[in-house]
Design an enzyme around this catalytic site. Structure first.
Site, PDB file in Angstrom:
ATOM      1  N   VAL A 166       4.256 -17.327 -59.038  1.00 58.48           N
ATOM      2  CA  VAL A 166       4.184 -18.444 -58.345  1.00 58.48           C
ATOM      3  C   VAL A 166       2.659 -17.833 -58.267  1.00 58.48           C
ATOM      4  O   VAL A 166       2.137 -17.166 -57.657  1.00 58.48           O
ATOM      5  CB  VAL A 166       3.969 -19.577 -56.735  1.00 58.48           C
ATOM      6  CG1 VAL A 166       4.291 -19.942 -56.931  1.00 58.48           C
ATOM      7  CG2 VAL A 166       6.245 -19.085 -57.797  1.00 58.48           C
TER       8      VAL A 166
ATOM      9  N   GLY B  69      -2.273 -10.902 -58.041  1.00 59.18           N
ATOM     10  CA  GLY B  69      -2.659 -10.700 -56.453  1.00 59.18           C
ATOM     11  C   GLY B  69      -3.757 -10.570 -55.999  1.00 59.18           C
ATOM     12  O   GLY B  69      -4.430  -9.345 -56.103  1.00 59.18           O
TER      13      GLY B  69
ATOM     14  N   ASN C 202      -2.834  -1.591 -76.111  1.00 57.61           N
ATOM     15  CA  ASN C 202      -2.764  -0.628 -77.575  1.00 57.61           C
ATOM     16  C   ASN C 202      -4.456  -0.408 -78.297  1.00 57.61           C
ATOM     17  O   ASN C 202      -4.827   0.004 -78.048  1.00 57.61           O
ATOM     18  CB  ASN C 202      -1.477  -0.939 -77.967  1.00 57.61           C
ATOM     19  CG  ASN C 202      -0.518  -1.341 -77.136  1.00 57.61           C
ATOM     20  OD1 ASN C 202      -0.221  -0.068 -76.545  1.00 57.61           O
ATOM     21  ND2 ASN C 202       0.566  -1.882 -76.730  1.00 57.61           N
TER      22      ASN C 202
END
Length: 570
Positions: free
Chosen positions: A288, A543, A492
């Site tokens: 969220v 976060g 990559n």
């Protein structure tokens, strides 16, 4: 006389040598230019004056080494050394973020195999950098990004073809061995063997209607070397040119035409990482995220998100204090039934590798209600003062036996039912402005349906549902599956030139670009400069905890301050 002739020879040669390089003329020009200035550091100013006549730096050495990323997984660091004014000098380094295609709920043996493969890949990447790439790129200018990326692409293609040829030879050898050693009857004829299906046997609905999962896109061992080297060269080019990396990237994208203004990407800040294991029942939501409004500066937006995060943690420590909210109880599009009756999701008081709080829930309303209550307590309104985005990670939810998504423990929905559920969700909670991976990439018809139903109300973003960057470049068909935009990850064999080309393609087709942080982040903050330089609409960094995450937000804040100071911030 003979001694004079012997001395005159070297002197004459020296004079001719210096005159040939216009040293006397330039020395006179320097002295004439600097005398009126009378600089405090005369020799330092002379060095600065003559440095513009020195040869352009060229790559003299690449160094690759195995290091650890933010979650303790092995990854690759590449250092660039250049010959600068006749001396070898370390210019910069970059650390690649590790990325795994293994879902969170994978079996232990699958995870172990993935870790072994990752370790082998890093070891091979280190060999490539220290051997082949070191030799191949020597004496090239670090500012020549296109040339370097072209050579890296050719090298990768060659390695991939050699790998395919080896695999083909191994398969042929295995077939020959099997033919020589096989002397038993066909397995279908053995007593007690499983009987073949009879003609006309009824096939399950799931087998008829659910497209099978596409095979995981193979990753060539060692491919990290390509992406890491390309990004390291870009950083070296910016350092040599004495410009920030984001401006160097913008100049590369716009053919050296300096943009007058630049726009910062909006951050999608993860506040909750929803646990998908018992006793938690909610499986649909992985992350969220909060998205600050465009009218706020980045600094103001981050501060607002931090305030909401603090209030949300206070609520989690005091269960039962969540109040019903007017917007949830009676939204513009419909009523949110039973809003406020459930306690907030239980916090497990752990920080995710994504840099946010891990929590669990019993239904989809709980995290939304928690966010709503935290905002209300601060006098903020969701949908006006801040917005929500949800990463559904639907590809991790499919039960292929039932042919349905398990959104809650024991609750399954078909792809068509998922579309209806999302339509109802957005109608009830219009402050959700983005859904990431709401469906598997294989459910293309449902992607089309959900885009038609919700495309004007929220962004429908493909992250894992998008194909890899190399395929997006080759196919140039980013409408499959149909979506509002794509999360691009620098992993990559991705090269800087690939991102420049692909974001130009996305811009031309009016799709939004989101630069996303891989699960296994490193402390390297180059991703932020890439996002700013490429003009991404959003940036998804995780976060506001863990050093490898926060360092990127700090870099974003520094760029905002720098652009504002130079009056280039739009």
């Amino acid at each position: 006389q003979q001694q004079w002739q012997q001395l005159r020879g070297p002197r004459q040669e020296a004079a001719e040598y210096y005159r040939g390089h216009r040293v006397p003329q330039r020395m006179e020009e320097a002295l004439n230019a600097l005398f009126p200035l009378r600089p405090a550091d005369l020799y330092g100013e002379l060095a600065n004056y003559f440095s513009k006549f020195s040869k352009a730096p060229v790559i003299c050495k690449l160094v690759g080494r195995k290091v650890l990323d933010g979650v303790g997984q092995p990854t690759l660091e590449v250092e660039i050394y250049c010959t600068v004014k006749n001396y070898e000098k370390r210019i910069c380094s970059t650390i690649m973020s590790s990325h795994s295609q293994i879902p969170e709920n994978a079996l232990p043996e699958t995870t172990e195999a993935d870790e072994k493969e990752r370790n082998d890949s890093v070891n091979i990447a280190v060999e490539w950098v220290n051997d082949s790439l070191n030799t191949m790129l020597r004496d090239l200018k670090p500012t020549d990004q296109c040339k370097v990326d072209e050579m890296l692409g050719e090298y990768f293609t060659k390695q991939a073809e050699e790998k395919k040829e080896i695999e083909k030879q191994e398969e042929e050898a295995a077939e020959v061995t099997l033919a020589l050693t096989s002397c038993t009857p066909s397995a279908t004829a053995l007593p007690g063997g499983k009987k073949a299906a009879k003609p006309g046997k009824k096939v399950s609905v799931a087998e008829r209607t659910i497209p099978p999962a596409e095979p995981v896109e193979s990753v060539l061992c060692g491919s990290l070397a390509i992406g890491a080297t390309s990004l390291a060269i870009a950083k070296a080019g910016a350092t040599i040119s004495r410009v920030p990396l984001y401006l160097h990237i913008a100049l590369l994208k716009h053919d050296q035409d300096l943009p007058k203004e630049m726009t910062l990407p909006l951050p999608m800040v993860t506040l909750l990482n929803c646990e998908k294991i018992p006793p938690a029942k909610l499986k649909l939501v992985k992350e969220v995220m909060l998205v600050p409004p465009v009218q706020l500066s980045l600094k103001q937006g981050i501060e607002r998100v931090l305030d909401i995060q603090k209030e949300m943690m206070r609520l989690l420590e005091s269960p039962g204090k969540v109040q019903s909210s007017p917007q949830l109880a009676d939204s513009k599009k419909g009523k949110a039934h039973n809003a406020g009756k459930k306690a907030p999701p239980r916090a497990l008081k752990r920080i995710s590798h994504l840099g946010c709080l891990i929590t669990g829930g019993d239904n989809l309303e709980q995290p939304l209600l928690l966010m709503q209550t935290a905002c209300n307590n601060l006098g903020l309104e969701l949908g006006t003062d801040v917005y929500l985005a949800i990463n559904c990670a639907a590809h991790e939810l499919m039960d292929y036996v039932k042919g349905k998504y398990e959104i809650l423990t024991g609750m399954f929905k078909s792809p068509d039912e998922m579309v209806d559920m999302y339509v109802e969700l957005i109608n009830r909670f219009p402050f959700i402005i983005a859904l990431i991976d709401p469906l598997r990439k294989e459910d293309r018809q449902q992607w089309n349906n959900i885009c038609c139903a919700l495309g004007s109300k929220c962004y429908l973003i493909a992250e894992d549902a998008a194909t890899c960057i190399s395929k997006l470049k080759t196919d140039q068909n980013i409408n499959i599956p149909m979506c509002s935009g794509v999360v691009l990850k620098y992993i990559n064999q991705t090269k800087v030139s690939d991102l420049i080309e692909l974001t130009g393609l996305l811009d031309g087709q009016r799709h939004i670009t989101i630069l996303g942080s891989p699960d296994g982040e490193s402390s390297d903050d180059s991703l932020v400069d890439l996002a700013v330089g490429l003009g991404a609409r959003f940036i998804k960094l995780g976060g506001l905890s863990r050093g490898e995450r926060v360092t990127k937000y700090n870099r974003l804040l520094a760029i905002e301050e720098e652009l504002a100071k130079n009056r280039m911030l739009r």
